[in-house]
Design an enzyme around this catalytic site. Structure first.
Site, PDB file in Angstrom:
ATOM      1  N   GLY A  82     -41.558  15.706   8.803  1.00 13.20           N
ATOM      2  CA  GLY A  82     -42.314  16.684   9.572  1.00 13.20           C
ATOM      3  C   GLY A  82     -41.761  16.741  10.984  1.00 13.20           C
ATOM      4  O   GLY A  82     -40.778  16.068  11.320  1.00 13.20           O
ATOM      5  N   SER A  83     -42.413  17.509  11.836  1.00 16.81           N
ATOM      6  CA  SER A  83     -41.894  17.717  13.186  1.00 16.81           C
ATOM      7  C   SER A  83     -41.806  16.422  13.975  1.00 16.81           C
ATOM      8  O   SER A  83     -40.853  16.204  14.734  1.00 16.81           O
ATOM      9  CB  SER A  83     -42.787  18.721  13.920  1.00 16.81           C
ATOM     10  OG  SER A  83     -44.150  18.276  13.902  1.00 16.81           O
ATOM     11  N   GLU A 106     -41.127  13.507  13.043  1.00 10.74           N
ATOM     12  CA  GLU A 106     -40.116  12.570  12.531  1.00 10.74           C
ATOM     13  C   GLU A 106     -38.693  13.014  12.843  1.00 10.74           C
ATOM     14  O   GLU A 106     -37.748  12.231  12.682  1.00 10.74           O
ATOM     15  CB  GLU A 106     -40.245  12.400  10.997  1.00 10.74           C
ATOM     16  CG  GLU A 106     -41.494  11.678  10.568  1.00 10.74           C
ATOM     17  CD  GLU A 106     -42.717  12.551  10.750  1.00 10.74           C
ATOM     18  OE1 GLU A 106     -43.637  12.117  11.481  1.00 10.74           O
ATOM     19  OE2 GLU A 106     -42.772  13.659  10.200  1.00 10.74           O
ATOM     20  N   GLU A 150     -45.777  13.735  -0.182  1.00  4.78           N
ATOM     21  CA  GLU A 150     -45.732  12.359   0.310  1.00  4.78           C
ATOM     22  C   GLU A 150     -46.163  11.308  -0.712  1.00  4.78           C
ATOM     23  O   GLU A 150     -45.683  10.168  -0.664  1.00  4.78           O
ATOM     24  CB  GLU A 150     -46.573  12.233   1.581  1.00  4.78           C
ATOM     25  CG  GLU A 150     -45.968  12.887   2.793  1.00  4.78           C
ATOM     26  CD  GLU A 150     -46.307  14.355   2.956  1.00  4.78           C
ATOM     27  OE1 GLU A 150     -45.988  14.924   4.018  1.00  4.78           O
ATOM     28  OE2 GLU A 150     -46.885  14.938   2.017  1.00  4.78           O
ATOM     29  N   HIS A 206     -45.359  11.645   7.709  1.00  2.00           N
ATOM     30  CA  HIS A 206     -45.683  12.549   8.815  1.00  2.00           C
ATOM     31  C   HIS A 206     -47.126  12.348   9.257  1.00  2.00           C
ATOM     32  O   HIS A 206     -48.056  12.649   8.509  1.00  2.00           O
ATOM     33  CB  HIS A 206     -45.459  13.993   8.363  1.00  2.00           C
ATOM     34  CG  HIS A 206     -45.773  15.005   9.413  1.00  2.00           C
ATOM     35  ND1 HIS A 206     -45.318  14.911  10.704  1.00  2.00           N
ATOM     36  CD2 HIS A 206     -46.502  16.150   9.357  1.00  2.00           C
ATOM     37  CE1 HIS A 206     -45.746  15.948  11.399  1.00  2.00           C
ATOM     38  NE2 HIS A 206     -46.471  16.716  10.603  1.00  2.00           N
ATOM     39  N   HIS A 244     -62.570  -4.214 -16.258  1.00  2.00           N
ATOM     40  CA  HIS A 244     -62.631  -2.766 -16.120  1.00  2.00           C
ATOM     41  C   HIS A 244     -64.049  -2.237 -16.194  1.00  2.00           C
ATOM     42  O   HIS A 244     -64.329  -1.119 -15.766  1.00  2.00           O
ATOM     43  CB  HIS A 244     -61.777  -2.110 -17.219  1.00  2.00           C
ATOM     44  CG  HIS A 244     -61.579  -0.630 -17.027  1.00  2.00           C
ATOM     45  ND1 HIS A 244     -61.078   0.192 -17.999  1.00  2.00           N
ATOM     46  CD2 HIS A 244     -61.806   0.167 -15.953  1.00  2.00           C
ATOM     47  CE1 HIS A 244     -61.023   1.436 -17.547  1.00  2.00           C
ATOM     48  NE2 HIS A 244     -61.451   1.452 -16.305  1.00  2.00           N
ATOM     49  N   GLY A 284     -54.575   1.542 -11.322  1.00  2.00           N
ATOM     50  CA  GLY A 284     -55.377   2.456 -12.124  1.00  2.00           C
ATOM     51  C   GLY A 284     -55.362   3.880 -11.600  1.00  2.00           C
ATOM     52  O   GLY A 284     -55.881   4.788 -12.247  1.00  2.00           O
TER      53      GLY A 284
END
Length: 534
Positions: free
Chosen positions: A41-42, A44, A63, A86, A293, A411
């Site tokens: 993004g800007s 980075e 992402e 970002h 679970h 999971g």
């Protein structure tokens, strides 16, 4: 034990001033982190300016896919990977697979861009408020350095912490204007991590093993992370112990075609109690036995059974409801156990039961996994995210070699497809076979584009049953006979693959399946096989 290899250090009197970007790139180069996973993004862009020729940037189209690819790569290489996200929006997109990386105990250094420091008092567009709090609690450590010149040191510390057992992701938020500031070079130190375990405690385990009448091994993902495959086999054979896989283990730590392999423990308290009945000592390696679970009642262990858990995660040792625990590297602990005096030789036994072959008269997931097992390359890697098909996979697709099976420990969905890409990047000479449910695939289908661009040897096998079968099955267990929101009609995975430049085939009956699998496994680049199961 994890040995983090660093440089030899700088020379006294050397001029070490440079930019934060230069210092960071030097640091990453020394650590071997020259593969960067991202969706820029800007905020980075300054980090990526003058990108070094010896680095490579792996682009993901969302992402969560970026994070999943880095997770798979780090697991396959046993080295920390760098993820470049970002600000708040990008980190938010990645959080599902960040959670999975935390549960997988995958070493990652996650960086995210932040707006310029001078703008932060005014809540600017695309900034991250309280940036270090957002990814918690699913990172081991998070920081936004107080000064620009502290960024390389923060990344170094994030790397050390990510690689310390139990491994896991760390997070560094970096303002956009930090990269061009001057700082000092950071020389990475030599840090050796890992806890081999208390020798007296391990000796006590050896004594209890020798005295046990009917001991049993339960192997979890930590045994695979600690590269303890050979030691686990040797210990099982020495004491003629049956070996179970721990509930929902994300890795394979014992050959599933071995005569002592007993099967897969379900993630339910009463079922574990029943499966382990008759054993007086349960030795759990690399993870907890109590990974349930659903709600359960009654005792956690059979009458007369003692439990000892050995693994590097102190949290597992703390939450286990019963039994003793030793925080240790599994491989080191087993080497100590194998060096202890042996008891009288136990009678040889065979536990492994062979499932009858499936004819294909019903075109179901059991037949699919049987054919994958028969046709796949000998050294191929299986990545699985098809939850409703896992029992059939256990029955008909045995894992026979170390580092040949990966799945999601959390999971959550959307990990398997990008993880397969990262694993293939880390093991490029081996065929990676990603077996994915139709619902799971749609969480990360954009990842096919990256696999195509990199021409990776990945076979994506989509199990298309046109529904979220895992939800429908669990609904029946809970008495919900007609759950809503579980039907997935009219998704054409071959067309989705074609749109992203990937070759594909569809199989609706046994003959087509064998032809499609042979074609996919023999093709050098990425392919997709859509399997329309009953």
């Amino acid at each position: 034990m994890n040995a983090i290899k660093m440089s030899n250090g700088g020379q006294a009197g050397m001029d070490t001033s440079c930019t934060v970007r230069d210092a960071t790139m030097s640091l990453l180069r020394e650590a071997g982190m020259t593969t960067i996973f991202g969706n820029p993004g800007s905020t980075e862009l300054p980090f990526l300016r003058n990108f070094p020729a010896d680095f490579r940037y792996i682009l993901g189209l969302q992402e969560s896919i970026v994070l999943g690819m880095a997770d798979g790569y780090a697991q396959a290489t046993r080295k920390a990977a760098l993820v470049n996200l970002h600000s708040a929006a990008g980190v938010g997109h990645a959080l599902g697979n960040l959670f999975t990386a935390f549960k997988n105990q995958t070493p990652l250094v996650v960086t995210a861009g932040q707006q310029a420091r001078s703008m932060l008092p005014y809540e600017p567009f695309l900034f991250a408020e309280r940036a270090t709090e957002f990814p918690r609690p699913y990172v081991k450590w998070a920081i936004e350095p107080a000064r620009a010149e502290d960024v390389p040191a923060a990344i170094a510390r994030a790397y050390y912490i990510a690689m310390e057992p139990p491994c896991g992701p760390t997070f560094v938020s970096i303002p956009i204007d930090d990269w061009d500031k001057e700082c000092e070079l950071i020389v990475l130190r030599s840090v050796v991590t890992g806890n081999p375990g208390n020798p007296e405690a391990i000796a006590n385990v050896a004594t209890r093993l020798a005295a046990a009448r009917n001991p049993v091994l339960v192997v979890a993902a930590g045994a695979a992370r600690d590269d303890a495959w050979n030691e686990t086999v040797a210990l099982a054979e020495r004491h003629e112990m049956p070996v179970w896989v721990a509930p929902v283990s994300a890795r394979c730590g014992f050959p599933e075609d071995h005569r002592l392999f007993a099967g897969f423990l379900p993630a339910f308290r009463q079922a574990i109690f029943k499966a382990l009945g008759g054993h007086d000592l349960i030795l759990a390696l690399g993870g907890p036995l109590s990974f349930y679970h659903a709600e359960g009642f009654g005792p956690h262990l059979p009458d007369g059974a003692d439990l000892i858990t050995i693994g590097d995660n102190v949290a597992h040792a703390a939450w286990s409801p019963v039994g003793d625990a030793i925080v240790a590297n599994v491989k080191s602990a087993l080497k100590q156990l194998l060096g202890a005096p042996a008891s009288a030789s136990p009678a040889a036994k065979t536990v492994k039961a062979v499932k009858p072959a499936v004819s294909g008269s019903h075109f179901n997931v059991a037949y699919l996994f049987q054919q994958i097992a028969q046709l796949r390359p000998n050294d191929s890697i299986i990545v699985e995210e098809a939850p409703s098909s896992r029992d059939a996979m256990h029955d008909y697709l045995p894992i026979r070699k170390p580092d040949s099976f990966f799945t999601c420990a959390s999971g959550g969905l959307g990990h398997g497809l990008p993880a397969a890409i990262g694993i293939s990047l880390g093991q490029p000479t081996r065929k990676t076979i990603a077996v994915l449910g139709d619902g799971s695939s749609m969480y990360a289908i954009q990842g096919l584009w990256t696999a195509t661009q990199l021409n990776l040897p990945v076979s994506f096998v989509i199990v298309n049953n046109r529904r979220y079968e895992a939800l429908e099955s669990f609904g029946r267990l809970l008495g919900v006979q007609q759950p809503v929101g579980t039907k997935l009609e009219n998704i054409d995975f071959c067309e989705l693959a074609h749109a992203q430049g990937m070759q594909s085939r569809r199989a609706t009956e046994p003959r087509q399946l064998d032809e499609a699998l042979r074609w996919s496994f023999a093709t050098q680049g990425p392919t997709l096989v859509e399997v329309m199961v009953d």
